[in-house]
Write a protein that holds these residues in place. Structure first.
Motif, PDB file in Angstrom:
ATOM      1  N   ALA A 168       5.191  -7.834   7.191  1.00 53.59           N
ATOM      2  CA  ALA A 168       4.501  -7.064   6.157  1.00 53.59           C
ATOM      3  C   ALA A 168       3.828  -5.864   6.817  1.00 53.59           C
ATOM      4  CB  ALA A 168       3.452  -7.922   5.449  1.00 53.59           C
ATOM      5  N   VAL A 169       4.115  -4.681   6.281  1.00 59.60           N
ATOM      6  CA  VAL A 169       3.474  -3.460   6.773  1.00 59.60           C
ATOM      7  C   VAL A 169       2.260  -3.217   5.893  1.00 59.60           C
ATOM      8  CG1 VAL A 169       3.804  -1.002   7.225  1.00 59.60           C
ATOM      9  CG2 VAL A 169       5.764  -2.568   7.364  1.00 59.60           C
ATOM     10  N   LEU A 170       1.080  -3.154   6.493  1.00 59.59           N
ATOM     11  CA  LEU A 170      -0.145  -2.966   5.711  1.00 59.59           C
ATOM     12  C   LEU A 170      -0.628  -1.528   5.816  1.00 59.59           C
ATOM     13  CD1 LEU A 170      -2.368  -6.141   6.348  1.00 59.59           C
ATOM     14  CD2 LEU A 170      -0.552  -5.755   4.672  1.00 59.59           C
ATOM     15  N   THR A 171      -0.349  -0.754   4.766  1.00 59.46           N
ATOM     16  CA  THR A 171      -0.853   0.620   4.711  1.00 59.46           C
ATOM     17  C   THR A 171      -1.874   0.670   3.584  1.00 59.46           C
ATOM     18  OG1 THR A 171       1.242   1.010   3.557  1.00 59.46           O
ATOM     19  CG2 THR A 171       1.039   1.900   5.755  1.00 59.46           C
ATOM     20  N   ILE A 172      -2.937  -0.082   3.786  1.00 60.95           N
ATOM     21  CA  ILE A 172      -3.989  -0.248   2.771  1.00 60.95           C
ATOM     22  C   ILE A 172      -5.311   0.177   3.376  1.00 60.95           C
ATOM     23  CG2 ILE A 172      -2.802  -2.124   1.569  1.00 60.95           C
ATOM     24  CD1 ILE A 172      -4.391  -4.137   3.161  1.00 60.95           C
ATOM     25  N   PRO A 173      -6.332   0.417   2.518  1.00 59.12           N
ATOM     26  CA  PRO A 173      -7.629   0.811   3.075  1.00 59.12           C
ATOM     27  C   PRO A 173      -8.229  -0.319   3.922  1.00 59.12           C
ATOM     28  CG  PRO A 173      -7.560   1.178   0.692  1.00 59.12           C
ATOM     29  CD  PRO A 173      -6.350   0.378   1.049  1.00 59.12           C
ATOM     30  N   LYS A 174      -9.051   0.092   4.862  1.00 58.67           N
ATOM     31  CA  LYS A 174      -9.719  -0.839   5.764  1.00 58.67           C
ATOM     32  C   LYS A 174     -10.440  -1.942   4.984  1.00 58.67           C
ATOM     33  CE  LYS A 174     -12.730  -0.483   9.810  1.00 58.67           C
ATOM     34  NZ  LYS A 174     -13.473   0.442  10.694  1.00 58.67           N
ATOM     35  N   SER A 175     -11.078  -1.546   3.879  1.00 56.28           N
ATOM     36  CA  SER A 175     -11.903  -2.489   3.115  1.00 56.28           C
ATOM     37  C   SER A 175     -11.062  -3.621   2.508  1.00 56.28           C
ATOM     38  CB  SER A 175     -12.652  -1.753   2.009  1.00 56.28           C
ATOM     39  OG  SER A 175     -11.725  -1.036   1.214  1.00 56.28           O
ATOM     40  N   ALA A 176      -9.780  -3.367   2.292  1.00 53.00           N
ATOM     41  CA  ALA A 176      -8.932  -4.382   1.654  1.00 53.00           C
ATOM     42  C   ALA A 176      -8.180  -5.216   2.684  1.00 53.00           C
ATOM     43  CB  ALA A 176      -7.934  -3.700   0.728  1.00 53.00           C
ATOM     44  N   MET A 197      12.476  -4.640   1.913  1.00 54.18           N
ATOM     45  CA  MET A 197      12.924  -5.413   0.753  1.00 54.18           C
ATOM     46  C   MET A 197      12.027  -5.208  -0.471  1.00 54.18           C
ATOM     47  SD  MET A 197      15.520  -7.195   1.936  1.00 54.18           S
ATOM     48  CE  MET A 197      15.672  -8.701   0.952  1.00 54.18           C
ATOM     49  N   GLY A 198      10.774  -4.768  -0.238  1.00 56.61           N
ATOM     50  CA  GLY A 198       9.882  -4.614  -1.384  1.00 56.61           C
ATOM     51  C   GLY A 198       8.696  -3.732  -1.067  1.00 56.61           C
ATOM     52  N   LEU A 199       8.181  -3.076  -2.130  1.00 54.29           N
ATOM     53  CA  LEU A 199       6.998  -2.224  -1.999  1.00 54.29           C
ATOM     54  C   LEU A 199       5.937  -2.766  -2.959  1.00 54.29           C
ATOM     55  CD1 LEU A 199       8.838   1.235  -2.297  1.00 54.29           C
ATOM     56  CD2 LEU A 199       8.390  -0.093  -0.207  1.00 54.29           C
ATOM     57  N   PHE A 200       4.686  -2.725  -2.532  1.00 55.44           N
ATOM     58  CA  PHE A 200       3.618  -3.289  -3.348  1.00 55.44           C
ATOM     59  C   PHE A 200       2.388  -2.387  -3.344  1.00 55.44           C
ATOM     60  CE2 PHE A 200       6.297  -6.746  -2.020  1.00 55.44           C
ATOM     61  CZ  PHE A 200       6.411  -7.525  -3.170  1.00 55.44           C
ATOM     62  N   ASP A 201       1.697  -2.376  -4.474  1.00 54.50           N
ATOM     63  CA  ASP A 201       0.444  -1.629  -4.563  1.00 54.50           C
ATOM     64  C   ASP A 201      -0.437  -2.285  -5.627  1.00 54.50           C
ATOM     65  OD1 ASP A 201      -0.259   1.429  -3.406  1.00 54.50           O
ATOM     66  OD2 ASP A 201      -1.475   0.786  -5.103  1.00 54.50           O
ATOM     67  N   THR A 202      -1.724  -1.943  -5.613  1.00 55.88           N
ATOM     68  CA  THR A 202      -2.633  -2.504  -6.632  1.00 55.88           C
ATOM     69  C   THR A 202      -2.856  -1.523  -7.781  1.00 55.88           C
ATOM     70  OG1 THR A 202      -4.498  -1.625  -5.365  1.00 55.88           O
ATOM     71  CG2 THR A 202      -3.955  -3.956  -5.032  1.00 55.88           C
ATOM     72  N   ASP A 203      -2.521  -0.241  -7.555  1.00 50.39           N
ATOM     73  CA  ASP A 203      -2.824   0.808  -8.539  1.00 50.39           C
ATOM     74  C   ASP A 203      -1.796   0.780  -9.680  1.00 50.39           C
ATOM     75  OD1 ASP A 203      -3.129   3.153  -9.953  1.00 50.39           O
ATOM     76  OD2 ASP A 203      -3.493   4.394  -8.181  1.00 50.39           O
ATOM     77  N   PRO A 204      -2.258   0.573 -10.935  1.00 48.47           N
ATOM     78  CA  PRO A 204      -1.326   0.515 -12.069  1.00 48.47           C
ATOM     79  C   PRO A 204      -0.479   1.784 -12.206  1.00 48.47           C
ATOM     80  CG  PRO A 204      -3.546  -0.098 -12.752  1.00 48.47           C
ATOM     81  CD  PRO A 204      -3.654   0.417 -11.355  1.00 48.47           C
ATOM     82  N   ASP A 205      -1.025   2.927 -11.750  1.00 48.86           N
ATOM     83  CA  ASP A 205      -0.253   4.175 -11.829  1.00 48.86           C
ATOM     84  C   ASP A 205       0.875   4.215 -10.790  1.00 48.86           C
ATOM     85  OD1 ASP A 205      -1.841   5.053 -13.857  1.00 48.86           O
ATOM     86  OD2 ASP A 205      -3.151   6.267 -12.562  1.00 48.86           O
ATOM     87  N   VAL A 206       0.726   3.449  -9.749  1.00 54.40           N
ATOM     88  CA  VAL A 206       1.728   3.450  -8.674  1.00 54.40           C
ATOM     89  C   VAL A 206       2.768   2.359  -8.913  1.00 54.40           C
ATOM     90  CG1 VAL A 206       2.064   3.171  -6.179  1.00 54.40           C
ATOM     91  CG2 VAL A 206       0.055   4.413  -7.038  1.00 54.40           C
ATOM     92  N   MET A 230       5.995  -2.947  -6.819  1.00 55.97           N
ATOM     93  CA  MET A 230       5.548  -4.124  -7.565  1.00 55.97           C
ATOM     94  C   MET A 230       4.047  -4.312  -7.400  1.00 55.97           C
ATOM     95  SD  MET A 230       8.662  -6.746  -6.573  1.00 55.97           S
ATOM     96  CE  MET A 230       9.104  -6.033  -4.981  1.00 55.97           C
ATOM     97  N   ASP A 231       3.508  -5.195  -8.222  1.00 54.61           N
ATOM     98  CA  ASP A 231       2.083  -5.490  -8.187  1.00 54.61           C
ATOM     99  C   ASP A 231       1.746  -6.270  -6.905  1.00 54.61           C
ATOM    100  OD1 ASP A 231      -0.525  -6.486  -8.579  1.00 54.61           O
ATOM    101  OD2 ASP A 231      -0.243  -6.489 -10.755  1.00 54.61           O
ATOM    102  N   ALA A 232       0.723  -5.793  -6.184  1.00 52.98           N
ATOM    103  CA  ALA A 232       0.379  -6.402  -4.898  1.00 52.98           C
ATOM    104  C   ALA A 232       0.043  -7.890  -5.035  1.00 52.98           C
ATOM    105  CB  ALA A 232      -0.771  -5.644  -4.243  1.00 52.98           C
ATOM    106  N   GLY A 254       0.827  -1.202   0.000  1.00 52.05           N
ATOM    107  CA  GLY A 254       0.000   0.000   0.000  1.00 52.05           C
ATOM    108  C   GLY A 254       0.859   1.249   0.000  1.00 52.05           C
ATOM    109  N   ILE A 255       1.131   1.806  -1.195  1.00 54.06           N
ATOM    110  CA  ILE A 255       2.025   2.963  -1.282  1.00 54.06           C
ATOM    111  C   ILE A 255       1.190   4.234  -1.515  1.00 54.06           C
ATOM    112  CG2 ILE A 255       4.194   3.824  -2.291  1.00 54.06           C
ATOM    113  CD1 ILE A 255       4.441   1.155  -0.792  1.00 54.06           C
ATOM    114  N   GLY A 256       0.221   4.426  -0.646  1.00 56.96           N
ATOM    115  CA  GLY A 256      -0.503   5.703  -0.577  1.00 56.96           C
ATOM    116  C   GLY A 256       0.288   6.646   0.314  1.00 56.96           C
TER     117      GLY A 256
END
Lengths: 218, 218
Positions: free
Chosen positions: B153-161, B116-125, B136-138, B94-96
């Motif tokens: 794992a550090v979870l900086t993602i929305p509550k819903s996810a 070691m790695g960063l992940f997000d679901t947003d194609p722009d990120v 990288m892709d989540a 979650g790279i918000g």
């Protein structure tokens, strides 16, 4: 003012647990659950039922035998005690990544806190906008606080700037500081400013300890 | 392994206080203070001297009468207990704004944790870079964890996810979750994943309570 919390000072330990009750109760209301027993709440919250009864009795949230607690009543009492309905105002000083993470965070609005101003020292950041707020020059923060009766200043500034910034704020009418600077700020004895120091690293280290334990036992 | 913490299990309450000792001791070392008495530490930390003696005795940090504690020894013991030297690895999902606030935050490095790695679901990120890391892709996070023996794992993602993401992670070799999603995540009983839920709002509410008290008494 006629306020329950003035009749009896609630202990700090209970106050520290109230936000958790607040969160769980809000979740229950969302799920249309209007009654809950201390036993059920205990399972959800991982606090003993007797602790829950003790905590809630502190502010008159008496459950009824075999009937449980009125969720909405408890929620509104806790909101009231925590000052959620008091229309608290805040500013954020330091619009770096942590500041930005807070500007757009619903956690203020959910708790009835209105962000009234954003401040930074960086000329490239001053003048940028977030929603209907434009970042102002940090040197104008003190004046803004006094003019607008701001209650809380959120400090998302580097550690090195924390003490100087706090010293300036201490001369204003500010009532509380939510401090993310990782500097331990102490209030001078002649002032009555509440300071909440957030140390994310402490939480990370507690996790590291647990993880290190698991690694060793594997 | 021959590790002191295995000889005696340290209580959770003490563990929770250790990061504060760690911070204060680091500060002392920075200021070239090599000895400190429990009384001096007590004044700095706002904990009673007897509590400090009790805490430090837990792991063999015995002070000498009239001579105090060896700051470097205490610091190294506490680092060891907290797993600071254990080479813990982490990823951020979650790279918000909150994720970004953590990527660039020295709090990991200070505690010997390597991102070691960063992940997000947003194609722009996905594909953007932070230092020498490319987001990288989540959906590849689970595989990455297993391949690279990631501890946290550090979870900086929305509550819903949060719950879905956690369910995926629970199938990997992950040992700990630092959860910023505001969702209360619980570990299934058949797994041994340590979860540290960060609720910034709880800290904000405790401050609001204090501020509301001041406002009422004014």
């Amino acid at each position: 003012m006629n306020n329950k919390q003035n009749d009896k000072k609630i202990s700090n330990a209970v106050i520290r647990r109230l936000p958790r009750y607040f969160r769980y109760l809000r979740e229950l209301i969302r799920n249309d659950i209007m009654r809950i027993s201390s036993r059920e709440l205990s399972e959800k919250m991982n606090i003993t039922a007797s602790q829950i009864r003790q905590d809630l009795n502190c502010f008159g949230g008496f459950g009824q035998q075999g009937y449980g607690y009125n969720v909405k009543f408890l929620y509104s009492e806790i909101s009231h005690i925590l000052g959620v309905e008091n229309g608290i105002t805040a500013i954020i000083i330091g619009i770096g990544n942590m500041g930005k993470a807070l500007v757009n965070n619903p956690l203020f609005e959910k708790r009835g806190i209105k962000i009234m101003g954003l401040f930074d020292t960086d000329p490239d950041v001053i003048g940028t906008t977030y929603g209907d707020l434009t970042v102002m020059d940090a040197k104008d923060a003190a004046g803004f606080i006094d003019e607008n009766f701001i209650d809380i200043a959120v400090l998302t500034i580097p550690k090195s700037a924390a003490q100087d910034t706090f010293n300036e704020l201490a001369e204003t009418s500010i009532l509380g500081i939510w401090n993310f600077s990782n500097a331990e700020i102490k209030c001078p004895e002649n002032k009555d400013i509440k300071i909440e120091n957030v140390h994310l690293g402490d939480s990370l280290m507690a996790l590291c300890y647990e993880v290190a334990q698991t690694k060793e036992s594997n």
